[in-house]
Design a protein around this motif. Structure first.
Motif, PDB file in Angstrom:
ATOM      1  N   PHE A 119     -16.084  -0.677  -2.198  1.00  0.00           N
ATOM      2  CA  PHE A 119     -15.097  -1.240  -3.124  1.00  0.00           C
ATOM      3  C   PHE A 119     -15.148  -2.750  -3.033  1.00  0.00           C
ATOM      4  O   PHE A 119     -15.816  -3.322  -2.156  1.00  0.00           O
ATOM      5  CB  PHE A 119     -13.704  -0.695  -2.833  1.00  0.00           C
ATOM      6  CG  PHE A 119     -13.058  -1.213  -1.559  1.00  0.00           C
ATOM      7  CD1 PHE A 119     -11.781  -1.757  -1.587  1.00  0.00           C
ATOM      8  CD2 PHE A 119     -13.716  -1.152  -0.330  1.00  0.00           C
ATOM      9  CE1 PHE A 119     -11.178  -2.228  -0.438  1.00  0.00           C
ATOM     10  CE2 PHE A 119     -13.118  -1.612   0.825  1.00  0.00           C
ATOM     11  CZ  PHE A 119     -11.842  -2.157   0.771  1.00  0.00           C
ATOM     12  N   ASP A 120     -14.467  -3.414  -3.957  1.00  0.00           N
ATOM     13  CA  ASP A 120     -14.569  -4.870  -4.016  1.00  0.00           C
ATOM     14  C   ASP A 120     -13.817  -5.567  -2.902  1.00  0.00           C
ATOM     15  O   ASP A 120     -13.911  -6.794  -2.752  1.00  0.00           O
ATOM     16  CB  ASP A 120     -14.122  -5.392  -5.381  1.00  0.00           C
ATOM     17  CG  ASP A 120     -12.677  -5.030  -5.730  1.00  0.00           C
ATOM     18  OD1 ASP A 120     -11.958  -4.514  -4.849  1.00  0.00           O
ATOM     19  OD2 ASP A 120     -12.279  -5.262  -6.893  1.00  0.00           O
TER      20      ASP A 120
ATOM     21  N   GLN B  15       0.817  -1.222   0.000  1.00  0.00           N
ATOM     22  CA  GLN B  15       0.000   0.000   0.000  1.00  0.00           C
ATOM     23  C   GLN B  15       0.849   1.269   0.000  1.00  0.00           C
ATOM     24  O   GLN B  15       0.299   2.383  -0.054  1.00  0.00           O
ATOM     25  CB  GLN B  15      -0.921   0.016   1.228  1.00  0.00           C
ATOM     26  CG  GLN B  15      -2.124  -0.883   1.141  1.00  0.00           C
ATOM     27  CD  GLN B  15      -1.801  -2.334   0.954  1.00  0.00           C
ATOM     28  OE1 GLN B  15      -2.020  -2.864  -0.135  1.00  0.00           O
ATOM     29  NE2 GLN B  15      -1.259  -2.987   1.994  1.00  0.00           N
TER      30      GLN B  15
ATOM     31  N   ASP C  84     -16.202   7.923  -3.218  1.00  0.00           N
ATOM     32  CA  ASP C  84     -15.277   6.804  -3.026  1.00  0.00           C
ATOM     33  C   ASP C  84     -14.556   6.829  -1.688  1.00  0.00           C
ATOM     34  O   ASP C  84     -13.616   6.054  -1.480  1.00  0.00           O
ATOM     35  CB  ASP C  84     -14.266   6.741  -4.176  1.00  0.00           C
ATOM     36  CG  ASP C  84     -13.516   8.046  -4.396  1.00  0.00           C
ATOM     37  OD1 ASP C  84     -13.847   9.042  -3.722  1.00  0.00           O
ATOM     38  OD2 ASP C  84     -12.594   8.069  -5.235  1.00  0.00           O
TER      39      ASP C  84
ATOM     40  N   ARG D  39      -1.658   4.400  -0.212  1.00  0.00           N
ATOM     41  CA  ARG D  39      -2.618   4.569  -1.290  1.00  0.00           C
ATOM     42  C   ARG D  39      -3.684   3.480  -1.221  1.00  0.00           C
ATOM     43  O   ARG D  39      -3.499   2.431  -0.596  1.00  0.00           O
ATOM     44  CB  ARG D  39      -1.898   4.498  -2.636  1.00  0.00           C
ATOM     45  CG  ARG D  39      -1.159   3.178  -2.849  1.00  0.00           C
ATOM     46  CD  ARG D  39      -0.360   3.164  -4.129  1.00  0.00           C
ATOM     47  NE  ARG D  39       0.338   1.890  -4.283  1.00  0.00           N
ATOM     48  CZ  ARG D  39       1.076   1.555  -5.330  1.00  0.00           C
ATOM     49  NH1 ARG D  39       1.225   2.424  -6.328  1.00  0.00           N
ATOM     50  NH2 ARG D  39       1.678   0.382  -5.400  1.00  0.00           N
ATOM     51  N   ASN D  40      -4.800   3.733  -1.887  1.00  0.00           N
ATOM     52  CA  ASN D  40      -5.851   2.737  -2.022  1.00  0.00           C
ATOM     53  C   ASN D  40      -5.472   1.732  -3.096  1.00  0.00           C
ATOM     54  O   ASN D  40      -4.591   1.972  -3.930  1.00  0.00           O
ATOM     55  CB  ASN D  40      -7.173   3.410  -2.391  1.00  0.00           C
ATOM     56  CG  ASN D  40      -7.739   4.211  -1.238  1.00  0.00           C
ATOM     57  OD1 ASN D  40      -8.032   3.676  -0.183  1.00  0.00           O
ATOM     58  ND2 ASN D  40      -7.905   5.511  -1.449  1.00  0.00           N
ATOM     59  N   ALA D  41      -6.188   0.602  -3.092  1.00  0.00           N
ATOM     60  CA  ALA D  41      -5.952  -0.399  -4.126  1.00  0.00           C
ATOM     61  C   ALA D  41      -6.291   0.164  -5.505  1.00  0.00           C
ATOM     62  O   ALA D  41      -5.637  -0.159  -6.495  1.00  0.00           O
ATOM     63  CB  ALA D  41      -6.767  -1.654  -3.834  1.00  0.00           C
ATOM     64  N   ALA D  42      -7.335   0.990  -5.582  1.00  0.00           N
ATOM     65  CA  ALA D  42      -7.704   1.688  -6.813  1.00  0.00           C
ATOM     66  C   ALA D  42      -7.570   3.182  -6.560  1.00  0.00           C
ATOM     67  O   ALA D  42      -7.852   3.661  -5.460  1.00  0.00           O
ATOM     68  CB  ALA D  42      -9.131   1.345  -7.220  1.00  0.00           C
ATOM     69  N   PRO D  43      -7.132   3.966  -7.562  1.00  0.00           N
ATOM     70  CA  PRO D  43      -6.950   5.401  -7.336  1.00  0.00           C
ATOM     71  C   PRO D  43      -8.224   6.081  -6.852  1.00  0.00           C
ATOM     72  O   PRO D  43      -9.328   5.776  -7.317  1.00  0.00           O
ATOM     73  CB  PRO D  43      -6.545   5.917  -8.727  1.00  0.00           C
ATOM     74  CG  PRO D  43      -5.980   4.734  -9.423  1.00  0.00           C
ATOM     75  CD  PRO D  43      -6.751   3.553  -8.918  1.00  0.00           C
ATOM     76  N   ARG D  44      -8.063   6.994  -5.913  1.00  0.00           N
ATOM     77  CA  ARG D  44      -9.202   7.745  -5.372  1.00  0.00           C
ATOM     78  C   ARG D  44      -9.521   8.929  -6.267  1.00  0.00           C
ATOM     79  O   ARG D  44      -8.643   9.617  -6.758  1.00  0.00           O
ATOM     80  CB  ARG D  44      -8.867   8.221  -3.949  1.00  0.00           C
ATOM     81  CG  ARG D  44      -9.991   8.981  -3.267  1.00  0.00           C
ATOM     82  CD  ARG D  44      -9.707   9.105  -1.780  1.00  0.00           C
ATOM     83  NE  ARG D  44      -8.545   9.927  -1.488  1.00  0.00           N
ATOM     84  CZ  ARG D  44      -8.589  11.231  -1.287  1.00  0.00           C
ATOM     85  NH1 ARG D  44      -9.743  11.880  -1.378  1.00  0.00           N
ATOM     86  NH2 ARG D  44      -7.494  11.899  -0.995  1.00  0.00           N
ATOM     87  N   HIS D  45     -10.815   9.161  -6.471  1.00  0.00           N
ATOM     88  CA  HIS D  45     -11.260  10.302  -7.270  1.00  0.00           C
ATOM     89  C   HIS D  45     -10.874  11.603  -6.569  1.00  0.00           C
ATOM     90  O   HIS D  45     -11.168  11.792  -5.390  1.00  0.00           O
ATOM     91  CB  HIS D  45     -12.771  10.250  -7.461  1.00  0.00           C
ATOM     92  CG  HIS D  45     -13.348  11.473  -8.108  1.00  0.00           C
ATOM     93  ND1 HIS D  45     -13.156  11.774  -9.438  1.00  0.00           N
ATOM     94  CD2 HIS D  45     -14.108  12.473  -7.604  1.00  0.00           C
ATOM     95  CE1 HIS D  45     -13.767  12.907  -9.717  1.00  0.00           C
ATOM     96  NE2 HIS D  45     -14.357  13.348  -8.629  1.00  0.00           N
TER      97      HIS D  45
ATOM     98  N   GLN E 155     -11.171   1.751   1.781  1.00  0.00           N
ATOM     99  CA  GLN E 155     -10.914   2.724   0.719  1.00  0.00           C
ATOM    100  C   GLN E 155     -11.158   4.118   1.275  1.00  0.00           C
ATOM    101  O   GLN E 155     -12.298   4.569   1.387  1.00  0.00           O
ATOM    102  CB  GLN E 155     -11.832   2.464  -0.481  1.00  0.00           C
ATOM    103  CG  GLN E 155     -11.591   3.422  -1.639  1.00  0.00           C
ATOM    104  CD  GLN E 155     -12.359   3.019  -2.868  1.00  0.00           C
ATOM    105  OE1 GLN E 155     -12.006   2.054  -3.537  1.00  0.00           O
ATOM    106  NE2 GLN E 155     -13.425   3.753  -3.172  1.00  0.00           N
TER     107      GLN E 155
END
Length: 370
Positions: free
Chosen positions: A241-242, A21, A270, A28-34, A201
């Motif tokens: 999130f997933d 991470q 998000d 950071r998040n697993a997927a980019p944060r908006h 997230q």
């Protein structure tokens, strides 16, 4: 100074480079944060300053059950008390545990401005018995209260945190021997309670220079051994999130989920969940009883104060999910928690509650919608 807007994270006792991470000096998040962008952020701040609706605060006093130390000591094992926002007190294996303890008047770096409590804590820190452990989800002011940590430190044996948050505590004077900090999917067992830091997230930071210098997490709590332990999920702060499905696959089903349901807005989808997403997160982790938290204590968004309660109530009913929403300070039995009595409808006019319930029913998604 702990309350300085220009404070930096404490120097780490160990490097974070091994964490998946951590990259470029930040978590950071697993997927980019908006990202809102500077203009959008200014618009949001302007709405907070000038456009707050009157119903974002309760019209009448929020009911609170006063809790005494004698009540806690006499309570049966596997008891739970909601003290406000995301602060919960557990009695597990005869030991007491706190999540995200916030006892100050305001969730803010300053005690003369910022979000103010709608109700007093049901018990003071001084009245609390010795605490085996404090579980922290991240370092935002409505979850990590400097003044509370200073008062709690002498009576707490263990502070269990995500990476970096423990270093903040050590920088504030908490003895390093009391602090354990973990990456996602790591954990420990203390006094018979298994604790695992799981993904979330979100983001972190307490000032202008320390954004994402510490990690954020949800937590899995497993009490008891053998074929039928008690399993509790504490979401901390998070967007949908997933990762919830992965948590459910590894550790579910859960007897009780403590799921963030409040302070949401379309401008930050998000990092906080709308009630429809809170319900889906509960289903993803394979929860039984749903306990919506992160509501009722502070004014952190633009929605009506009562809306999170009513929307999640209608959604849970439609999905046949048993909903647990106790009065602040009310004791619950984790094994068989009493279902919601809709106490907030005595605080807000029934007509407003009914309107929100109708709205929630219309918005309720099918489980596969997310």
């Amino acid at each position: 100074m702990a309350y300085s807007l220009f404070s930096r994270a404490a120097q780490p006792v160990a490097t974070y480079e091994q964490s998946p991470q951590f990259a470029g000096g930040k978590f950071r998040n697993a997927a980019p944060r908006h990202a809102l962008g500077a203009l959008k952020m200014l618009q949001v701040m302007w709405r907070f300053a000038t456009g707050k609706p009157d119903d974002s605060v309760p019209r009448q006093p929020v009911p609170v059950y006063a809790v005494m130390r004698s009540d806690l000591l006499a309570a049966p094992d596997l008891s739970l008390w909601r003290l406000g926002h995301s602060t919960l007190l557990f009695k597990i294996n005869g030991q007491f545990w706190l999540t995200d303890p916030v006892f100050s008047e305001r969730a803010s770096p300053f005690q003369f401005m910022g979000p103010k409590r709608f109700h007093a804590p049901p018990i003071t820190i001084e009245e609390l018995p010795p605490i085996t452990g404090v579980i922290l989800s991240h370092d935002h002011y409505d979850h990590l209260d400097y003044a509370a940590i200073q008062k709690l430190a002498p009576k707490v044996a263990h502070f269990i945190t995500p990476l970096g948050v423990g270093d903040r505590l050590i920088g504030w004077g908490v003895p390093a021997a009391k602090v354990q900090q973990f990456d996602w999917w790591q954990g420990t067992t203390v006094a018979g309670l298994q604790l695992v830091a799981t993904p979330a997230q979100h983001f972190s930071g307490r000032g202008l220079q320390d954004g994402n210098s510490t990690l954020w997490a949800s937590w899995v709590l497993i009490a008891g051994q053998g074929a039928d332990p008690i399993r509790i999920f504490f979401s901390g702060d998070t967007g949908y999130f997933d990762g919830f499905k992965a948590i459910g696959e590894r550790f579910g089903p859960f007897d009780l989920t403590l799921i963030e349901t409040g302070a949401y807005n379309a401008d930050w989808p998000d990092i906080h969940m709308h009630p429809e997403e809170s319900l889906q997160a509960h289903l993803d982790v394979k929860g039984r009883h749903l306990f919506p938290i992160h509501n009722g204590t502070f004014d952190l968004s633009l929605h009506p104060w009562v809306e999170p309660f009513e929307r999640i109530t209608a959604l849970a009913a439609a999905a046949q999910v048993p909903l647990v929403a106790p009065i602040m300070g009310e004791r619950l039995d984790v094994r068989a928690p009493a279902l919601s009595t809709h106490w907030w409808r005595k605080v807000e006019p029934q007509a407003a509650a009914s309107t929100l319930a109708d709205r929630s029913a219309a918005l309720a998604p099918q489980p596969e919608a997310y």
